[in-house]
Write an enzyme that holds these catalytic residues in place. Structure first.
Site, short mmCIF file in Angstrom:
data_model
loop_
_atom_site.label_atom_id
_atom_site.label_comp_id
_atom_site.label_asym_id
_atom_site.label_seq_id
_atom_site.Cartn_x
_atom_site.Cartn_y
_atom_site.Cartn_z
N ASN A 3 0.84 -1.20 0.00
CA ASN A 3 0.00 0.00 0.00
C ASN A 3 0.88 1.25 0.00
O ASN A 3 2.10 1.15 0.00
CB ASN A 3 -0.94 -0.02 1.20
N ASP B 94 -4.30 -6.28 5.16
CA ASP B 94 -5.31 -7.11 5.82
C ASP B 94 -5.22 -8.56 5.35
O ASP B 94 -5.56 -9.48 6.08
CB ASP B 94 -6.71 -6.56 5.50
N LYS C 44 7.58 -17.37 -11.08
CA LYS C 44 6.79 -16.24 -11.57
C LYS C 44 5.52 -16.74 -12.27
O LYS C 44 5.60 -17.64 -13.13
CB LYS C 44 7.64 -15.42 -12.55
N PRO D 55 -2.80 -11.68 10.60
CA PRO D 55 -3.09 -11.44 12.01
C PRO D 55 -3.23 -9.94 12.27
O PRO D 55 -2.59 -9.14 11.60
CB PRO D 55 -1.84 -11.98 12.72
N ASP D 56 -4.07 -9.59 13.21
CA ASP D 56 -4.20 -8.17 13.59
C ASP D 56 -3.21 -7.91 14.72
O ASP D 56 -3.39 -8.38 15.86
CB ASP D 56 -5.63 -7.86 14.01
N ILE D 57 -2.16 -7.16 14.40
CA ILE D 57 -1.06 -6.97 15.34
C ILE D 57 -1.51 -6.14 16.55
O ILE D 57 -1.22 -6.49 17.71
CB ILE D 57 0.12 -6.28 14.61
N PHE E 67 -4.29 3.53 14.85
CA PHE E 67 -4.56 4.55 13.85
C PHE E 67 -5.72 4.08 12.98
O PHE E 67 -5.86 2.87 12.74
CB PHE E 67 -3.33 4.83 12.97
N LYS F 97 -13.69 0.57 15.40
CA LYS F 97 -12.39 -0.09 15.39
C LYS F 97 -11.81 -0.18 16.80
O LYS F 97 -11.25 -1.20 17.19
CB LYS F 97 -11.44 0.75 14.50
N LYS G 199 -10.94 -3.80 18.47
CA LYS G 199 -9.55 -4.17 18.78
C LYS G 199 -9.27 -4.14 20.27
O LYS G 199 -8.18 -4.51 20.70
CB LYS G 199 -8.60 -3.24 18.03
O1 C5P Z 1 -8.37 -2.70 10.89
P1 C5P Z 1 -7.60 -1.55 10.35
O2 C5P Z 1 -6.50 -1.95 9.44
O3 C5P Z 1 -8.42 -0.48 9.74
O4 C5P Z 1 -6.95 -0.88 11.67
C1 C5P Z 1 -5.95 0.06 11.65
C2 C5P Z 1 -5.10 -0.01 12.89
O5 C5P Z 1 -4.81 -1.36 13.25
C3 C5P Z 1 -3.77 0.64 12.71
O6 C5P Z 1 -3.35 1.11 13.96
C4 C5P Z 1 -2.89 -0.51 12.21
O7 C5P Z 1 -1.53 -0.27 12.46
C5 C5P Z 1 -3.44 -1.67 13.02
N1 C5P Z 1 -3.39 -2.97 12.35
C6 C5P Z 1 -2.58 -3.97 12.83
N2 C5P Z 1 -2.56 -5.19 12.22
C7 C5P Z 1 -3.37 -5.45 11.17
C8 C5P Z 1 -4.20 -4.44 10.67
C9 C5P Z 1 -4.19 -3.21 11.28
O8 C5P Z 1 -1.84 -3.73 13.79
N3 C5P Z 1 -3.35 -6.65 10.61
#
Ligand code: C5P
Length: 400
Positions: free
Chosen positions: A209, A278, A288, A305-307, A322, A336, A340
């Protein structure tokens, strides 16, 4: 404000804001600093050396090749003397000369000859500030560890409105004080994620991105400046590591999570500024991938994974998220925050070209859930470097 025993070399260059630096000088002296003044030829067209001499209580230096000054105190001695050099106003011309390493007058020579910290306080017309050459010079200066204080936005002496105004003397004096005395994050460990992640599809293609990493890097620098131990976990960006920060470079979201797991073991604050992908390709092709013809191509994706969520549920630190949105900023940010399990989120509108991705400026709406109530703070619009400082201070105040 306590600047006793601090030696400050105040450099003035040519600009209408020079008259305000008389007040700055007075404030620094009042706070106990010893101030020596160096003026360029341009500065002397706006304010007299006699004024600065009277206010600083020391003779003003203005000539590189003045034989009497050289015998009394050569430029090398003068370069070694201060604890901090503050150049206000710093004109576009001076910033260009300083970043090019020119030594064509006394003040520019001092910048080359000194090993002491230098703060540039830019002041110029908004068009001159926006000029690509000036912006490139400022970036070079920041990379070389010059502190850049301001500029502010607003009405200008020439009638224009925009970024370029010198920040006010009181704010400069406060920054000098903060430089020496304000280390409220001492003994805290901050972990910050920044930049994009890169998810491989095959050996030459990937999903990523537009995140530049600037906001996260600015937060890391601001926290380090305020005395924190900082670990910056960064996706691939073209930025240098901030000073005094430990940087861990990663590629994918999974790599980032792994680095964050180990960095946050004993951390106090976690700021998730990275734009984490995501999804990732379920199967990364070893070779390739070839064109699939007219039927199109499907790549199966699986969720990353959502960190931030992981930190919020597995670590005892204060987690800040953020929310980069293009619409429904406030609703999405609040949802959000609940999803989270975090108490604080910084929402920014990335659909605007003047702030957000890639820009040097940003504006944030910060939501904080205190007990039952939701508090809202508006920060900016400001340079990301300035905004980062406000945000770090806000997080620190709220945590207490
Ligand atoms: O769910 P979304 O991507 O919109 O959320 C944004 C926030 O979550 C940001 O703080 C981003 O750094 C964090 N994030 C994360 N791991 C992910 C997706 C988002 O830590 N896989």
């Amino acid at each position: 404000m306590n600047l006793s025993q601090k030696k400050i070399l105040l450099g003035l260059t040519g600009g209408i804001a020079a008259y305000k630096v008389a007040d700055l000088c007075r404030q620094l002296v009042k706070a106990g600093a010893e101030v020596k003044v160096v003026m360029t030829k341009g500065a002397k067209a706006f304010i007299t050396p006699l004024t600065m001499q009277a206010l600083s209580g020391n003779p003003v230096h203005d000539d590189l090749l003045d034989p009497s000054a050289e015998t009394a105190m050569g430029h090398i001695e003068l370069a070694k003397w201060p604890d901090l050099i503050v150049i206000a106003p710093a004109s576009a011309d001076f910033i260009a000369r300083a970043t090019a390493g020119m030594a064509d007058d006394l003040l520019a020579t001092l910048c080359v000859a000194t090993a002491k910290p230098i703060a540039l306080v830019p002041a110029m017309n908004q068009q001159m500030w926006a000029n690509q050459a000036t912006q490139a010079n400022i970036k070079t200066a920041a990379k070389r560890s010059f502190h850049i204080w301001g500029p502010a936005s607003g009405d200008q002496a020439c009638g224009d409105v925009g970024f370029g105004r010198m920040i006010e003397p009181l704010e400069i004096a406060q920054k000098v004080d903060a430089f020496f005395n304000h280390k409220p994050l001492k003994s805290q460990h901050w972990v910050i994620t920044a930049g994009p992640t890169v998810e491989k599809i095959d050996p030459v293609r990937y999903l990523t991105n537009r995140s530049s990493g600037k906001m996260g890097y600015a937060i890391a620098q601001a926290a380090a400046n305020l005395g924190a131990k900082v670990t910056l976990v960064s996706g691939p960006v073209s930025l240098d590591s901030p000073n005094g920060v430990e940087r861990v470079m990663v590629q994918s979201a999974q790599d980032m999570l792994q680095a964050v797991e180990s960095a946050t073991e004993n951390s106090d604050v976690f700021v998730a500024c990275a734009a984490v992908s995501d999804y990732r390709a379920k199967n990364v092709a070893e070779q390739k991938m070839k064109k699939q013809g007219d039927d199109g191509l499907s790549i199966e994706l699986e969720q990353n994974p959502d960190i931030l969520q992981w930190v919020a549920s597995n670590r005892d630190c204060f987690a800040v998220g953020f929310a980069a949105e293009t619409q429904n900023l406030i609703d999405y940010a609040q949802t959000k925050m609940e999803r989270k399990g975090i108490q604080m989120i910084c929402a920014n509108d990335v659909s605007r070209a003047d702030i957000g991705f890639g820009s040097d400026h940003n504006e944030l709406t910060v939501f904080y859930r205190a007990e039952q109530e939701l508090e809202t703070y508006k920060l900016g619009p400001k340079l990301k470097t300035e905004l980062a400082q406000d945000l770090v201070e806000l997080v620190n105040t709220i945590r207490k």
